[in-house]
Design a protein around this motif. Structure first.
Motif, short mmCIF file in Angstrom:
data_model
loop_
_atom_site.label_atom_id
_atom_site.label_comp_id
_atom_site.label_asym_id
_atom_site.label_seq_id
_atom_site.Cartn_x
_atom_site.Cartn_y
_atom_site.Cartn_z
N THR A 69 0.74 -1.24 -0.25
CA THR A 69 -0.04 0.07 0.09
C THR A 69 0.71 1.34 -0.11
O THR A 69 0.33 2.30 -0.55
CB THR A 69 -1.09 0.13 1.06
OG1 THR A 69 -2.14 1.24 0.95
CG2 THR A 69 -0.53 0.27 2.54
N ALA A 70 1.87 1.22 0.66
CA ALA A 70 2.94 2.24 0.70
C ALA A 70 3.46 2.69 -0.84
O ALA A 70 3.53 3.76 -1.19
CB ALA A 70 4.12 2.13 1.44
N MET A 71 3.51 1.69 -1.69
CA MET A 71 4.02 2.07 -3.16
C MET A 71 2.69 2.42 -3.76
O MET A 71 3.01 3.33 -4.48
CB MET A 71 4.22 0.30 -3.62
CG MET A 71 5.04 0.60 -4.94
SD MET A 71 6.24 1.46 -5.04
CE MET A 71 7.16 0.69 -6.42
N GLY A 72 1.54 1.96 -3.60
CA GLY A 72 0.40 2.56 -4.10
C GLY A 72 0.15 4.00 -3.80
O GLY A 72 -0.13 4.78 -4.35
N MET A 73 0.41 4.24 -2.32
CA MET A 73 0.31 5.72 -2.19
C MET A 73 1.26 6.67 -2.97
O MET A 73 0.89 7.65 -3.48
CB MET A 73 0.54 5.98 -0.68
CG MET A 73 -0.32 5.28 0.33
SD MET A 73 0.22 4.95 2.11
CE MET A 73 0.10 6.94 2.49
N ARG A 74 2.55 6.18 -2.87
CA ARG A 74 3.66 6.84 -3.77
C ARG A 74 3.39 6.97 -5.09
O ARG A 74 3.54 8.03 -5.87
CB ARG A 74 5.15 6.30 -3.57
CG ARG A 74 5.73 6.39 -2.49
CD ARG A 74 6.94 5.95 -2.15
NE ARG A 74 7.09 4.62 -1.78
CZ ARG A 74 7.11 3.83 -0.85
NH1 ARG A 74 6.91 4.46 0.37
NH2 ARG A 74 7.34 2.71 -0.89
N ILE A 75 2.73 6.02 -5.75
CA ILE A 75 2.48 6.06 -7.30
C ILE A 75 1.34 7.08 -7.46
O ILE A 75 1.37 7.92 -8.26
CB ILE A 75 1.98 4.77 -7.79
CG1 ILE A 75 3.35 3.82 -7.65
CG2 ILE A 75 1.65 4.80 -9.30
CD1 ILE A 75 2.98 2.22 -8.09
N LEU A 76 0.17 6.82 -6.60
CA LEU A 76 -1.02 7.74 -6.78
C LEU A 76 -0.30 8.96 -6.60
O LEU A 76 -1.08 10.21 -7.28
CB LEU A 76 -2.03 7.37 -6.04
CG LEU A 76 -2.89 6.14 -6.38
CD1 LEU A 76 -3.53 5.51 -5.32
CD2 LEU A 76 -3.58 6.17 -7.64
N GLY A 77 0.44 9.46 -5.68
CA GLY A 77 0.80 10.88 -5.41
C GLY A 77 1.78 11.54 -6.18
O GLY A 77 2.09 12.53 -6.33
N ASN A 78 2.46 10.55 -7.29
CA ASN A 78 3.27 11.01 -8.06
C ASN A 78 3.06 10.31 -9.58
O ASN A 78 3.97 9.52 -9.85
CB ASN A 78 4.83 10.70 -7.53
CG ASN A 78 5.28 11.22 -6.18
OD1 ASN A 78 5.49 12.45 -6.16
ND2 ASN A 78 4.71 10.61 -5.09
#
Ligand code: PLP
Length: 391
Positions: free
Chosen positions: A311-320
């Motif tokens: 989920t941490a990866m998902g947050m970074r992708i969606l935010g960038n």
């Protein structure tokens, strides 16, 4: 890091509690709340191309009534139903602006929450001129406590985990004659949780309308679960609307609290106990909701169990996002599915999984970013500082 099982108990049977007809009623209720607006359905065409699928559609619930999460849809609908019941009215006859005048004194609604549900109940109680008392588990974020108190509710942090906090809220409500508005059910406590899951269906109605406007139909529905109340409402709607033959559904959870995954393995409800340690606070629940478990069992194709790094990866992708795609601020419980899709589509280790899920260039993948940065400190630790990266 990521486990996925196919659901051997799938039979495609839909539910009369969670169908398109019921969803239209909940949507009508929400439409009369001041400030109601459908949240955006964001298409990420560049990411879709990058991951080899036709479309990725993300419903961005950080815009829900300015509360940064979808949860208020459930709490507000349950409060509306309870007030209607108390006044002997149908929910369609309730006018939220004047309902308080019809009561001698405000009703008190109690609940336990990891953050978002309590925020929703506190907000809905305030909107309807009622009172809320909100219990939170040990280790809850101060940001959530402040938000709930800021909405005029009493907020108490316990020294036990989520499931035990639910028990405390229930006992205290019973002792004081308050109404417990809990987003999970147990034997004998089913009506209110049913309303809550039905309330969540407004998200699904909006998504279906938005997809229709885009002239696109989902082939894959990815949902995250805590107790499974949200997933049940949404899956019920999608299964009824699109049919289970045309839809592949994947329900996923944090590995530290994967009660739905384990229930899916066994074909019956299984509880997980202990600290339920995950950054996905909204999903760190150890006991499935018995009201929505049947629809998950009948209509979900896969169950997933993932580590926090996904989920941490998902947050970074969606935010960038990739150039051309829109940015979505997605919190720990909101970004799990994007992280999962990314892992399955890009990691050679998961190629068989990708094939099993039928993810290819014809796939239209629908998911819900159910919260924004509800824990802003942690959001920055993850998105700025790279906390919870895969090692
Ligand atoms: C942001 C967010 N997403 C998803 C969920 C999962 O909902 P459920 O417990 O109904 O499975 C929650 C629950 O609190 C949540 O807060």
């Amino acid at each position: 890091m990521l486990k996925l099982i196919s659901n051997a108990f799938h039979n495609g049977e839909t539910s009369a509690l969670f169908n398109t007809e019921v969803a239209q009623h909940t949507r009508q209720f929400h439409q009369q709340i001041a400030g109601y607006q459908a949240t955006p359905l964001v298409s990420l065409p560049q990411l879709a191309k990058h991951l080899g699928v036709k479309a990725i559609l993300v419903k961005d619930e950080s815009h829900r009534f300015g509360l940064n999460a979808f949860k208020v849809l459930g709490g507000s609908y349950a409060l509306g139903q309870l007030l209607a019941q108390h006044l002997n009215l149908d929910i369609s006859e309730i006018d939220l602006k004047t309902v308080a005048e019809k009561l001698e004194k405000p009703m008190v609604f109690a609940t336990a929450t990891a953050g978002n549900h309590g925020t929703g109940v506190a907000w809905a109680a305030r909107e309807m001129g009622q009172k809320a008392v909100v219990y939170m588990p040990k280790g809850s974020s101060q940001a959530s406590v402040n938000r709930i108190q800021g909405l005029g509710a009493e907020c108490i942090v316990t020294d036990v985990n989520y499931d035990d906090t639910v028990r405390i809220a229930n006992e205290t409500a019973t002792a004081n004659g308050w109404m417990l508005v809990q987003d999970t059910a147990w034997p004998g406590y089913e009506q209110i949780p049913t309303w809550i899951s039905q309330g969540y269906m407004t998200m699904a109605v909006e998504a279906a309308e938005q997809m229709q406007a885009l002239e696109i139909q989902p082939t894959h529905l990815m949902l995250q679960a805590g107790v499974g109340a949200m997933a049940g409402g949404i899956l019920g709607y999608f299964a009824d609307k699109y049919g289970t033959d045309a839809l592949t559904t994947i329900i996923s959870e944090p590995s530290a609290a994967d009660c739905i995954y384990r229930s899916g393995e066994k074909g019956e409800m299984v509880a997980v106990t202990g600290a339920l340690n995950s950054i996905m606070a909204g999903l760190a629940c150890g006991e499935p909701n018995p009201v929505t478990w049947p629809i998950l069992k009948q209509c979900s194709n896969f169950f997933g169990s993932v580590d926090d790094s996904i989920t941490a990866m998902g947050m970074r992708i969606l935010g960038n996002p990739l150039a051309g795609d829109a940015k979505i601020v997605s919190g720990e419980s909101g970004a799990l599915n994007l992280g999962l899709l990314y892992a399955v589509a890009t990691n050679p280790e998961y190629q068989a999984m990708k094939a099993e899920m039928g993810l290819d260039e014809n796939s239209v993948v629908m998911m819900f970013s159910t919260e924004g940065d509800t824990n802003p400190d942690r959001y920055r630790q993850i998105v700025w500082h790279g906390a919870h990266s895969a090692n």
